[in-house]
Design a protein around this motif. Sequence first.
Motif, PDB file in Angstrom:
ATOM      1  N   ILE A  50       0.836  -1.201   0.000  1.00 35.87           N
ATOM      2  CA  ILE A  50       0.000   0.000   0.000  1.00 35.87           C
ATOM      3  C   ILE A  50       0.875   1.257   0.000  1.00 35.87           C
ATOM      4  CG2 ILE A  50      -1.671   1.318   1.370  1.00 35.87           C
ATOM      5  CD1 ILE A  50      -2.851  -1.431   2.227  1.00 35.87           C
ATOM      6  N   SER A  51       1.984   1.211   0.727  1.00 30.18           N
ATOM      7  CA  SER A  51       2.906   2.347   0.739  1.00 30.18           C
ATOM      8  C   SER A  51       3.480   2.602  -0.650  1.00 30.18           C
ATOM      9  CB  SER A  51       4.049   2.095   1.734  1.00 30.18           C
ATOM     10  OG  SER A  51       3.581   2.093   3.058  1.00 30.18           O
ATOM     11  N   ASP A  52       3.885   1.527  -1.328  1.00 31.55           N
ATOM     12  CA  ASP A  52       4.416   1.674  -2.682  1.00 31.55           C
ATOM     13  C   ASP A  52       3.377   2.303  -3.603  1.00 31.55           C
ATOM     14  OD1 ASP A  52       6.867   0.701  -2.030  1.00 31.55           O
ATOM     15  OD2 ASP A  52       6.651  -1.240  -3.014  1.00 31.55           O
ATOM     16  N   TRP A  53       2.123   1.906  -3.442  1.00 29.58           N
ATOM     17  CA  TRP A  53       1.048   2.456  -4.278  1.00 29.58           C
ATOM     18  C   TRP A  53       0.855   3.938  -3.997  1.00 29.58           C
ATOM     19  CZ3 TRP A  53      -3.583   4.931  -3.527  1.00 29.58           C
ATOM     20  CH2 TRP A  53      -4.426   5.016  -4.646  1.00 29.58           C
ATOM     21  N   PHE A  54       0.774   4.300  -2.722  1.00 30.80           N
ATOM     22  CA  PHE A  54       0.564   5.701  -2.358  1.00 30.80           C
ATOM     23  C   PHE A  54       1.706   6.584  -2.831  1.00 30.80           C
ATOM     24  CE2 PHE A  54      -2.893   4.814   0.651  1.00 30.80           C
ATOM     25  CZ  PHE A  54      -3.626   5.992   0.563  1.00 30.80           C
ATOM     26  N   LEU A  55       2.940   6.107  -2.657  1.00 30.51           N
ATOM     27  CA  LEU A  55       4.110   6.934  -2.946  1.00 30.51           C
ATOM     28  C   LEU A  55       4.468   6.961  -4.425  1.00 30.51           C
ATOM     29  CD1 LEU A  55       6.281   5.897   0.136  1.00 30.51           C
ATOM     30  CD2 LEU A  55       4.987   8.014  -0.171  1.00 30.51           C
ATOM     31  N   SER A  56       3.840   6.089  -5.217  1.00 29.91           N
ATOM     32  CA  SER A  56       4.073   6.111  -6.655  1.00 29.91           C
ATOM     33  C   SER A  56       3.326   7.284  -7.287  1.00 29.91           C
ATOM     34  CB  SER A  56       3.579   4.808  -7.288  1.00 29.91           C
ATOM     35  OG  SER A  56       3.483   4.936  -8.692  1.00 29.91           O
ATOM     36  N   PRO A  57       3.943   7.996  -8.206  1.00 31.50           N
ATOM     37  CA  PRO A  57       3.241   9.119  -8.854  1.00 31.50           C
ATOM     38  C   PRO A  57       2.082   8.669  -9.743  1.00 31.50           C
ATOM     39  CG  PRO A  57       5.389   8.748  -9.883  1.00 31.50           C
ATOM     40  CD  PRO A  57       5.342   7.888  -8.667  1.00 31.50           C
ATOM     41  N   THR A  58       2.089   7.405 -10.152  1.00 35.17           N
ATOM     42  CA  THR A  58       1.046   6.923 -11.057  1.00 35.17           C
ATOM     43  C   THR A  58      -0.135   6.293 -10.325  1.00 35.17           C
ATOM     44  OG1 THR A  58       2.077   4.729 -11.277  1.00 35.17           O
ATOM     45  CG2 THR A  58       2.781   6.458 -12.821  1.00 35.17           C
ATOM     46  N   HIS A  59       0.077   5.800  -9.114  1.00 35.72           N
ATOM     47  CA  HIS A  59      -0.961   5.088  -8.356  1.00 35.72           C
ATOM     48  C   HIS A  59      -1.576   3.970  -9.214  1.00 35.72           C
ATOM     49  CE1 HIS A  59      -0.390   8.277  -5.536  1.00 35.72           C
ATOM     50  NE2 HIS A  59      -0.891   9.193  -6.355  1.00 35.72           N
ATOM     51  N   ASP A  60      -0.694   3.242  -9.861  1.00 31.57           N
ATOM     52  CA  ASP A  60      -1.117   2.169 -10.764  1.00 31.57           C
ATOM     53  C   ASP A  60      -1.416   0.905  -9.957  1.00 31.57           C
ATOM     54  OD1 ASP A  60      -1.395   0.206 -12.726  1.00 31.57           O
ATOM     55  OD2 ASP A  60       0.170   1.087 -13.993  1.00 31.57           O
ATOM     56  N   LYS A  61      -2.573   0.290 -10.233  1.00 26.12           N
ATOM     57  CA  LYS A  61      -2.930  -0.928  -9.499  1.00 26.12           C
ATOM     58  C   LYS A  61      -2.013  -2.099  -9.823  1.00 26.12           C
ATOM     59  CE  LYS A  61      -7.772  -0.103  -8.409  1.00 26.12           C
ATOM     60  NZ  LYS A  61      -9.162  -0.603  -8.564  1.00 26.12           N
ATOM     61  N   ALA A  62      -1.231  -1.974 -10.901  1.00 24.69           N
ATOM     62  CA  ALA A  62      -0.256  -3.019 -11.216  1.00 24.69           C
ATOM     63  C   ALA A  62       0.761  -3.155 -10.088  1.00 24.69           C
ATOM     64  CB  ALA A  62       0.453  -2.706 -12.530  1.00 24.69           C
ATOM     65  N   ILE A  63       0.984  -2.093  -9.358  1.00 23.12           N
ATOM     66  CA  ILE A  63       1.891  -2.137  -8.205  1.00 23.12           C
ATOM     67  C   ILE A  63       1.361  -3.125  -7.172  1.00 23.12           C
ATOM     68  CG2 ILE A  63       2.810  -0.784  -6.268  1.00 23.12           C
ATOM     69  CD1 ILE A  63       2.673   1.674  -8.147  1.00 23.12           C
ATOM     70  N   LEU A  64       0.064  -3.066  -6.919  1.00 21.44           N
ATOM     71  CA  LEU A  64      -0.551  -3.983  -5.965  1.00 21.44           C
ATOM     72  C   LEU A  64      -0.491  -5.416  -6.479  1.00 21.44           C
ATOM     73  CD1 LEU A  64      -3.714  -1.859  -5.050  1.00 21.44           C
ATOM     74  CD2 LEU A  64      -1.514  -1.938  -3.856  1.00 21.44           C
ATOM     75  N   THR A  65      -0.760  -5.598  -7.760  1.00 17.54           N
ATOM     76  CA  THR A  65      -0.712  -6.942  -8.362  1.00 17.54           C
ATOM     77  C   THR A  65       0.678  -7.533  -8.251  1.00 17.54           C
ATOM     78  OG1 THR A  65      -2.464  -6.341  -9.924  1.00 17.54           O
ATOM     79  CG2 THR A  65      -1.127  -8.269 -10.465  1.00 17.54           C
ATOM     80  N   ASN A  66       1.701  -6.722  -8.480  1.00 24.23           N
ATOM     81  CA  ASN A  66       3.082  -7.212  -8.378  1.00 24.23           C
ATOM     82  C   ASN A  66       3.386  -7.694  -6.965  1.00 24.23           C
ATOM     83  OD1 ASN A  66       3.608  -6.661 -11.061  1.00 24.23           O
ATOM     84  ND2 ASN A  66       4.490  -4.644 -10.669  1.00 24.23           N
TER      85      ASN A  66
END
Length: 226
Positions: A50-66
């Motif tokens: 969740i931290s990676d998602w929030f701190l990413s400028p894109t807020h891409d759900k692929a981050i969560l999938t990874n």
Amino acid sequence: MPERQVPRISINKLGEYLVATPSRRRAIIKEQKYPAAYRVSWYSQADHAISDWFLSPTHDKAILTNHINQIGQLVALKEQERQRNQNCVEAIIAFGKIADGLDLADVEVIECRHGASKLLIAGVEISVRPEFILRRSKDGQSEIGIEKIYFSKNNRLTEDSGAYVAALVRRYAEEYLMSQGQVNYRNCSVLDVFGERIFCSPRLMSRKLQDVESACQEIAARWDTI
């Protein structure tokens, strides 16, 4: 078992305390006064995702999938590890369902580094530990908010407890972050991951804070009797 001499409670437990039965209130005070010497962090991997998602400028759900895929590749040697991994996957999936409800357009998300700072109300230290500061520019001025992430499969926030926690999140922002900008109550919220809900601070929170103060007075008065 360690004993805390000074009355102290986490924001999550205080939210529960405010809507709990008398017997559960006593149990919460005991849990906070005599905390477990070591507590497994059940949601560290979900928190990281969740931290990676929030701190990413894109807020891409692929981050969560990874992150889900990475957890799936872990080899669990014990049942406890397997269950922890499964809980984290479920938490990430649940968060993905509410991520679209977060308005992060033109918002700078900053990892909050004020974790050790506490609110002091009626002699009780309240540990808030917000995860993120939200900052946006409006009419040439900075607006500040903060997000608190709440993980619990078995004790979801209710309308009342969620409002209490969100009000305390805003109170925390007003105490520690005013130097960074004007606090906007709409941007002070708690995300109940498994409940798949976002609780924003009420605009008028004086009654909520009065209830909090009364609860803290009760906790302080009972602390030495338990």
